[in-house]
Design an enzyme around this catalytic site. Structure first.
Site, PDB file in Angstrom:
ATOM      1  N   ASP A   1      -3.039  15.195 -20.885  1.00 43.69           N
ATOM      2  CA  ASP A   1      -3.465  15.085 -22.274  1.00 43.69           C
ATOM      3  C   ASP A   1      -2.507  14.202 -23.064  1.00 43.69           C
ATOM      4  O   ASP A   1      -1.298  14.236 -22.862  1.00 43.69           O
ATOM      5  CB  ASP A   1      -3.511  16.487 -22.881  1.00 43.69           C
TER       6      ASP A   1
ATOM      7  N   GLU B   1      -5.439  10.586 -20.116  1.00 48.93           N
ATOM      8  CA  GLU B   1      -6.080  10.348 -21.410  1.00 48.93           C
ATOM      9  C   GLU B   1      -5.116   9.460 -22.196  1.00 48.93           C
ATOM     10  O   GLU B   1      -4.209   9.937 -22.872  1.00 48.93           O
ATOM     11  CB  GLU B   1      -6.330  11.649 -22.168  1.00 48.93           C
TER      12      GLU B   1
END
EC number: 2.4.1.18
Length: 754
Positions: free
Chosen positions: A431, A484
């Site tokens: 993330d 990401e």
């Protein structure tokens, strides 16, 4: 004189024990050979009387210089073959002496590897381990806290009183204590006294199980007591790269996928009723599903939809539901909200049995400031940078790991290996990678510090990510490591040996933003924004991209996918079908968030569950049917996945028909020229006779049409397919004259002559 010095020393040591200031309790406690005699000293706060039982004989102790420090002379070295009989308030019990066990747990090699950041199995040493020491069962505790003045084990075993069980400080800032009086299921924390005298109660950073929120203690738990049945899956996975296979991911949050009534108790296999964990106040009277219930409900659902993988938003232990799991405090523990570690292992075991891989969201970029967590762990900035210009995300209210510290990198890299090795996961999605890569991420001028070269790159974070990916693929060559990363940082999916970050997939954030912006436009105006649809191909082969419509796009007022679309309900559904079909035919692996597969209307809310009642309505069933068939088609047509990262597998037919907002292109697998032809019409206009050029003459079967009645469309199509015409267009001598339904994507496959 010697006796006076000895008495003063004992008095001083006892004072330090009482005030939790002793980092070397073994120096005074347990058996010692003193002046030709074996002296055993016992520290027992609040005890009225203490006796030692050795070789079936009871020896009465005396107190010397402190009311809780008991001493007795024994006829020989008792080693750890004695028991302590303790009386408090008229109640007595017998127990083993923790300070009779003096052997170091962390060996020299372990300490060396940890200090240099290369102990890839450090969880096998750190934390709480059920262990047998010289024929005695107990729990070995081990923690890294180099700046602490003293550390004690606290828990139900000692009424959470830090005076009872001080730990022994070893080399390298390691603290240890073997607790023969503790067992599996016991709750505990570390009580850490800082050099300034402040006391912190900390959960175990390496704990394998934690209490259910709002409690935040750790729980002693066995680790290696699960019988896996997925050896063939693991062998097949690691035998080749997974990115050259079809990957269609169902991203989800376990706690908000589906709830049950709190009245419907979960009955365990042994017949015991488990206390329900309330989901939230948004829907009073509801509870989370357990891992076993998710095994029975979720896995068949995902298999029926045809997804190859499930991606779970963070399931590492976290105190606040509203963080979605992204503010982790228990890095080595699956959250107790849904059950036990073994139940989560069985969930993954069953996923593999049904041909479904499991990807976890992994959050090495930051951690919360909760008092029981990593923040200011031993009274100093141990895990985080001390300077908030490097060590804090003010906008998120979280702290940033100090990637320059070897032991911190080791904590994280080993954690990555832990999830693959102990839980058999198949991939991770990291993330917010951009927040790690840039020192000035979300920071105004003057609130960040340039690197040693004067730039804004976080060189330590780059080194960490490269190390993590390098070690991961060394251990698990078939793993998926997905970034990401929302910027244009180069070489994200290049190997580390050529300077890349080492991921093997990257979310295509540019495609996602362009497509959502495009589809939110009134179809009449789309003719002026055709570049939003076509631009992604210009950079598609710079990285190994995954197309993702994620949870981030259906929260905070952004609307769910269906309600991003303009027009009435019919157009909303048609647009949604067109977008999903275009996504499945565009180069790149696929990820959609839960609810998109049937046209969820409400925004995602972590305290709610999905609108399953919508499946009573045909348009929503149609979206679900579409996703089912797209996944089936996708897996059966190698042209749609085999050359995702090779320009050989894609070719435009026409990307310039802006006035009609129509694009056409081809996908292929190999030299056979077995092309798939894809034509997308992004307006509500119906075209009864639309010509496109194709490279080969013959029959092109229509193998998919998003406007089919099965999907809730108008069922306009091409009667199964079309023969080519001799017609020069788009630089081809052959053409197809086809029907283009409104707001649709059609897929044709050239039929090779027998």
């Amino acid at each position: 004189m010697k006796e006076t010095i000895q008495a003063d020393w004992i008095k001083s040591e006892a004072f330090n024990l009482e005030n939790c200031c002793n980092d070397n309790p073994l120096n005074i406690l347990g058996p010692h050979f003193v002046n030709g005699q074996w002296i055993t000293r016992v520290w027992m706060p609040e005890a009225d009387e203490v006796n030692i039982i050795f070789k079936d004989k009871t020896y009465k102790t005396t107190t010397l210089n402190h009311k809780w420090l008991f001493e007795v002379t024994l006829p020989e070295d008792p080693k750890n073959n004695y028991q302590i009989n303790v009386s408090r308030g008229g109640v007595s019990h017998s127990q083993q002496d923790p300070w009779a066990y003096r052997k170091e747990w962390m060996g020299e090699l372990d300490r060396h590897l940890f200090a240099e950041g290369n102990h890839h199995h450090i969880w096998e040493k750190m934390g709480a381990h059920i262990h047998e020491e010289t024929n005695q069962q107990g729990v070995m505790f081990c923690i890294w806290a180099p700046n602490a003045k003293s550390i004690s084990i606290i828990g139900d075993i000692n009424s959470w009183d830090g005076r009872h069980h001080p730990m022994q400080k070893r080399l390298g800032g390691i603290w240890e204590l073997f607790m023969p009086i503790m067992k599996e299921g016991d709750a505990y924390k570390y009580e850490i006294r800082t050099q300034e005298g402040h006391i912190y109660e900390k959960a175990d950073p390496y704990g394998f199980l934690h209490e259910i929120r709002p409690q935040n203690g750790s729980i002693v738990s066995k680790l290696n007591n699960f019988d896996w049945e997925d050896s063939s899956w693991i062998t097949n996975r690691d035998s080749s790269s997974q990115i050259n296979k079809p990957i269609s991911v169902y991203e989800m949050h376990l706690g908000s996928w589906m709830h049950d009534s709190i009245e419907n108790k979960y009955i365990e296999k042994n017949g015991q009723t488990r206390s329900p964990v309330p989901a939230a106040d948004l829907k009073p009277g509801t509870r989370f599903l357990t891992y076993p219930e998710l095994t029975e409900k979720l896995i068949p659902y995902v298999k029926e939809r045809g997804f190859t993988h499930i991606e779970l938003m963070p399931i590492s232990e976290h105190p606040f539901d509203g963080s979605w799991g992204y503010q982790v405090t228990g890095w080595y523990a699956p959250t107790s909200r849904y059950g036990t570690p073994n139940e989560f292992k069985e969930f993954i075991n069953r996923c593999h049995a049904e041909g479904i891989g499991v990807i976890l969201d992994w959050v090495p970029g930051h951690f919360p400031k909760d008092k029981h967590g990593l923040a200011f762990f031993d009274g100093c900035h141990l895990y985080e940078h001390g300077d908030p210009r490097i060590g804090e995300h003010k906008e998120w209210g979280t702290l940033i790991f100090n990637y320059s510290r070897n032991e911190v990198r080791n904590f994280l890299v080993a954690n990555l290996i832990y999830w693959f090795e102990e839980f058999h996961i198949d991939g991770i999605r990291v993330d917010a990678v951009a927040s790690m890569l840039y020192r000035d991420y979300l920071r105004p001028e003057g609130e960040w510090i340039p690197n040693e070269n004067g730039g804004n790159e976080n060189l330590e974070a780059v080194k960490f990510l490269q190390q993590a990916n390098h070690v991961l693929f060394q251990h698990f060559p078939g793993a998926l490591s997905i970034a990401e990363e929302s910027t244009t940082w180069p070489m994200v999916t290049e190997p580390t040996n050529v300077g890349g970050l080492g991921f093997n997939l990257k979310w295509n954030m540019g495609w996602m933003h362009d497509m959502l912006d495009y589809f939110e436009i009134d179809p009449w105006f789309r003719q002026f924004h055709q570049n939003s649809v076509t631009f992604s191909i210009t950079y598609n082969y710079t990285e190994n991209f995954m197309l993702a419509l994620s949870h981030d796009e259906v929260v905070h007022g952004k609307s769910h996918l269906l309600h991003k679309m303009p027009g009435d309900d019919w157009k909303k559904f048609a647009n949604t079908r067109a977008l999903l079909t275009y996504m499945w035919t565009h180069p790149g692996k696929k990820t959609i968030f839960m609810g998109m597969e049937f046209g969820q209307r409400q925004e995602w809310n972590v305290w709610d569950d999905l609108q399953w009642e919508l499946l009573e309505f045909e348009p929503h069933k149609g979206i679900r049917n579409l996703v089912d068939d797209l996944n089936k088609l996708y897996k059966n047509e190698p042209s749609l996945w085999k050359n995702d990262f090779d320009p050989y597998g894609f070719q435009w037919i026409d990307c310039n028909d802006t006035s009609n907002s129509v694009i056409s292109f081809m996908r292929r697998e190999n030299e056979s020229n077995e092309w798939l032809v894809i034509v997308a019409n992004f307006t509500p206009n119906f075209h009864g006779s639309y010509k496109i050029g194709v490279p080969l003459e013959g029959f092109y079967k229509e193998i998919f049409n998003s406007d089919g009645s099965k999907y809730g469309g108008s069922n306009k199509g091409n009667m199964g397919g079309k023969e080519t015409l001799k017609y020069n267009i788009h630089n081809y001598e052959n053409a197809l004259e086809i029907v283009l339904p409104p707001l649709s994507v059609s897929i044709f496959k050239h039929q090779l002559k027998q």
